[in-house]
Design a protein around this motif. Structure first.
Motif, PDB file in Angstrom:
ATOM      1  N   GLY B 261       0.792  -1.008  -0.294  1.00  0.00           N
ATOM      2  CA  GLY B 261       0.156  -0.067   0.141  1.00  0.00           C
ATOM      3  C   GLY B 261       0.494   1.036  -0.081  1.00  0.00           C
ATOM      4  N   ILE B 262       2.217   1.260   0.640  1.00  0.00           N
ATOM      5  CA  ILE B 262       2.689   2.591   1.001  1.00  0.00           C
ATOM      6  C   ILE B 262       3.684   3.095  -0.356  1.00  0.00           C
ATOM      7  CG2 ILE B 262       4.660   3.509   2.091  1.00  0.00           C
ATOM      8  CD1 ILE B 262       3.498   1.948   4.438  1.00  0.00           C
ATOM      9  N   GLY B 263       4.134   1.174  -1.089  1.00  0.00           N
ATOM     10  CA  GLY B 263       4.385   1.497  -2.060  1.00  0.00           C
ATOM     11  C   GLY B 263       3.970   2.072  -3.236  1.00  0.00           C
ATOM     12  N   ALA B 264       2.827   1.449  -3.252  1.00  0.00           N
ATOM     13  CA  ALA B 264       2.118   1.538  -4.105  1.00  0.00           C
ATOM     14  C   ALA B 264       1.392   3.017  -4.568  1.00  0.00           C
ATOM     15  CB  ALA B 264       0.413   1.199  -4.553  1.00  0.00           C
ATOM     16  N   LEU B 265       1.243   3.899  -3.604  1.00  0.00           N
ATOM     17  CA  LEU B 265       1.022   5.247  -3.524  1.00  0.00           C
ATOM     18  C   LEU B 265       2.096   6.105  -3.851  1.00  0.00           C
ATOM     19  CD1 LEU B 265      -0.734   5.361   0.324  1.00  0.00           C
ATOM     20  CD2 LEU B 265      -1.630   6.162  -1.318  1.00  0.00           C
ATOM     21  N   ARG B 271       5.282   8.813 -10.144  1.00  0.00           N
ATOM     22  CA  ARG B 271       5.172   9.019 -11.980  1.00  0.00           C
ATOM     23  C   ARG B 271       3.805   9.626 -11.988  1.00  0.00           C
ATOM     24  NH1 ARG B 271       8.455   8.146 -13.374  1.00  0.00           N
ATOM     25  NH2 ARG B 271       7.815   7.695 -15.186  1.00  0.00           N
ATOM     26  N   LEU B 272       2.973  10.920 -11.348  1.00  0.00           N
ATOM     27  CA  LEU B 272       1.561  11.134 -11.163  1.00  0.00           C
ATOM     28  C   LEU B 272       2.759  12.607 -11.486  1.00  0.00           C
ATOM     29  CD1 LEU B 272      -1.515  11.065 -11.778  1.00  0.00           C
ATOM     30  CD2 LEU B 272      -1.384  12.435  -9.751  1.00  0.00           C
ATOM     31  N   PRO B 277       1.231   9.350 -17.996  1.00  0.00           N
ATOM     32  CA  PRO B 277       0.301   8.620 -18.186  1.00  0.00           C
ATOM     33  C   PRO B 277      -0.527   7.741 -17.518  1.00  0.00           C
ATOM     34  CG  PRO B 277       0.946   8.397 -20.182  1.00  0.00           C
ATOM     35  CD  PRO B 277       2.472   8.950 -18.983  1.00  0.00           C
ATOM     36  N   GLN B 278       1.058   6.263 -17.669  1.00  0.00           N
ATOM     37  CA  GLN B 278       0.517   5.255 -16.619  1.00  0.00           C
ATOM     38  C   GLN B 278       0.831   4.638 -15.166  1.00  0.00           C
ATOM     39  OE1 GLN B 278       2.225   4.769 -19.954  1.00  0.00           O
ATOM     40  NE2 GLN B 278       0.283   3.825 -20.691  1.00  0.00           N
ATOM     41  N   ALA B 279       0.409   6.030 -14.393  1.00  0.00           N
ATOM     42  CA  ALA B 279       0.751   6.046 -13.355  1.00  0.00           C
ATOM     43  C   ALA B 279       0.345   5.685 -12.465  1.00  0.00           C
ATOM     44  CB  ALA B 279       0.475   7.829 -12.561  1.00  0.00           C
ATOM     45  N   VAL B 284      -1.233   0.147  -9.974  1.00  0.00           N
ATOM     46  CA  VAL B 284      -1.963  -1.094  -9.550  1.00  0.00           C
ATOM     47  C   VAL B 284      -0.684  -2.195  -9.353  1.00  0.00           C
ATOM     48  CG1 VAL B 284      -3.738  -2.738 -10.314  1.00  0.00           C
ATOM     49  CG2 VAL B 284      -3.248  -0.273  -9.840  1.00  0.00           C
ATOM     50  N   VAL B 285       0.132  -2.434 -10.453  1.00  0.00           N
ATOM     51  CA  VAL B 285       1.041  -3.194 -10.779  1.00  0.00           C
ATOM     52  C   VAL B 285       2.675  -3.362  -9.906  1.00  0.00           C
ATOM     53  CG1 VAL B 285       3.075  -4.228 -12.043  1.00  0.00           C
ATOM     54  CG2 VAL B 285       0.775  -2.985 -13.179  1.00  0.00           C
TER      55      VAL B 285
END
Lengths: 347, 347
Positions: B261-265, B271-272, B277-279, B284-285
């Motif tokens: 969860g922390i890593g995905a955030l 990336r944002l 555009p794939q942020a 999710v990946v």
């Protein structure tokens, strides 16, 4: 598993904390039969306490001799203990580190050693049965800490306690350093981002990121393990730390040259068979990056626990995520920086 | 440092190997004064051997009681020892594991325990001062092996021996598992190669390779450390291994959900802000890959040492490079496979 809850009193920073105050001591002018009587009358508070030696002091309570019970029973009853005691004494200082003291006791095969203060005054007895607990606890603690368990409450570091704790408690022990490792991993990713253009030009560079990271991790763990264990057992101290550090750098360089050579050959064969025109350049970059990461990892694997120790922290704790981050960032900078430089005609 | 050469006799697989054959035993019908005499006449070969207890046997040499020397001196001289001996005996089986025996002795605070065979016949005495050496050696060996030192000659595993060995010898101890780790790292790179097209389309995927590898490494090390230490101290055995394994999987999943969860955030924000555009897809990946790697690492971190132990190898050895390779290959397959699937419209 209630047993795990009640026998956790083994952590100690000084020998004085595990010293037993129950022992039999007489002054040097005591007759042998009186000494045997003193021994016979001695009633330890804990019924299981076993007495091994008679300690002999002068009138200022300074330890001057020791007699085993067998020696006492074999001595003529009307001699004084001074005539039969052993005066070639092995003592432990009350301020010594318990793990180093255990190492000393293990090497000497004594069941107990007298503990003295800086003036040579007898303050207690250090028993191997108590040290067994200290040593097991310290070893378990060192092992668990180096695997990234965070202990604020060091008394709970016994293996059985870790196994039987609540899941919430285990998460509290395991998560903190994992979060640090997460930040370190993201930082290493940020290094790769700086070389996005190079990576776009030669995607194959990404294939060697795992091997460079793995080698650094392994070499760094070996270096820090040697340092932390050597320090805990008293084999590394201020006098010889620099000499061991010099050796570790030489070893890191030799490991780097060997592993780098094998890795570069494998990389060259791999890229050549894939028809990659940059096979030779990639092999050179992989070689230099592997040599660098082995040297950097052996240096930081040694220096970070040493710094932790100098700053008063436990060198077994926290080292791993810090070492991982430093060697990852350094190695990826060297790897991609060198690649960008050597492959610049492509950009 | 000649000392390191001469006191390395501490490795043992069975208690019998560290049992001391020097002790004082009498049959239960012996009079107290004769027992004291037996004790007085006893001349150990090693002058430093200290005797703590009188062991009492029946006519078939089976241990039936024990008396401390103090109890012996306080008993009436014309009683038989049977009337005063302690019959509530704590014994160690000759076939027991020394490290588990040390754990038992540490918990009980006895300076020595009698060792008996399966028929209850007294075969020797296990002393804490000898166990101290065994325990320190075993702990050092476990720690060094888990850091990828290969020992064919386990007697040399003392920390001081490692520090003072020749560089050629140190390279022989450290290189073998590093070469295995090198092969594992190249194999993980081969996984990335399989997704070369995906990586070319979205180079940013490479930025998260370090964090996924680091997390798996840390979680796997924690799991294997708990297992190896628990096994060494006898807290994990065949009866409870499956229960601990179940707990470890739950813990791995919870760690994965939190760290993922922390890593995905972090990945999404990163990336944002880079205008990618794939942020969202990348986040999710990263989340699924981090959860997977934590679960896989906690499972293989537990199962590989368990399998090593079942197959008769030392679970502390060899685990690290194998765990690293399995979790790297699995995690990178999941990460890039999922990325290829979710980002396929770009290819």
């Amino acid at each position: 598993m209630g047993a795990a809850e009640c026998d956790l009193e083994f952590h100690a920073d000084r020998v004085a904390e595990v010293t037993d105050g129950e022992y039999v001591a007489v002054t040097q002018d005591t007759f042998v039969d009186m000494a045997i009587d003193a021994f016979r009358r001695f009633e330890p508070r804990d019924d299981e306490t076993t007495v091994y030696y008679l300690y002999v002091t002068d009138n200022s309570d300074r330890l001057v001799g020791v007699m085993s019970l067998r020696e006492l029973l074999n001595a003529p009853e009307d001699d004084v203990v001074e005539d039969h005691m052993v005066t070639d004494l092995v003592t432990i200082n009350a301020d010594a580190d318990p793990e180093a003291a255990a190492d000393e006791m293990a090497a000497r095969d004594f069941p107990a050693l007298p503990v003295v203060d800086d003036e040579g005054v007898l303050v207690g007895v250090l028993r191997t049965d108590d040290m067994l607990e200290v040593l097991e606890g310290e070893a378990t603690e060192d092992i668990l800490k180096s695997a990234g368990f965070s202990f604020t409450d060091v008394k709970r570091s016994r293996s059985s306690a870790i196994l039987e704790s609540s899941i919430a408690r285990i998460l509290r022990l395991r998560l903190p350093w994992l979060v640090v490792a997460l930040a370190g991993g993201l930082l290493a990713g940020g290094v790769i981002e700086q070389f996005e253009d190079t990576l776009e030009a030669v995607v194959a560079l990404a294939f060697f990121v795992p091997v460079i990271m793995d080698m650094g991790g392994n070499v760094g763990t070996q270096a820090s393990t040697i340092f932390v264990r050597g320090l805990a057992l008293g084999h590394i101290d201020d006098r010889n730390a620099m000499r061991h550090f010099g050796r570790e750098r030489v070893i890191g360089l030799l490991i780097g040259l060997i592993i780098g050579g094998i890795g570069a050959l494998a990389a060259y064969g791999w890229r050549l068979s894939a028809g990659d025109p940059q096979a030779g350049t990639i092999a050179v970059v992989v070689f230099i990056a592997l040599v660098s990461v082995c040297v950097v990892a052996s240096v930081v694997g040694y220096v970070i626990p040493w710094l932790m120790n100098k700053l008063g922290f436990d060198p077994a704790a926290a080292s791993d995520p810090l070492i991982t981050t430093v060697k990852d960032v350094t190695a990826l900078l060297i790897y991609f920086g060198l690649a960008a430089f050597l492959l610049q005609e492509l950009l």
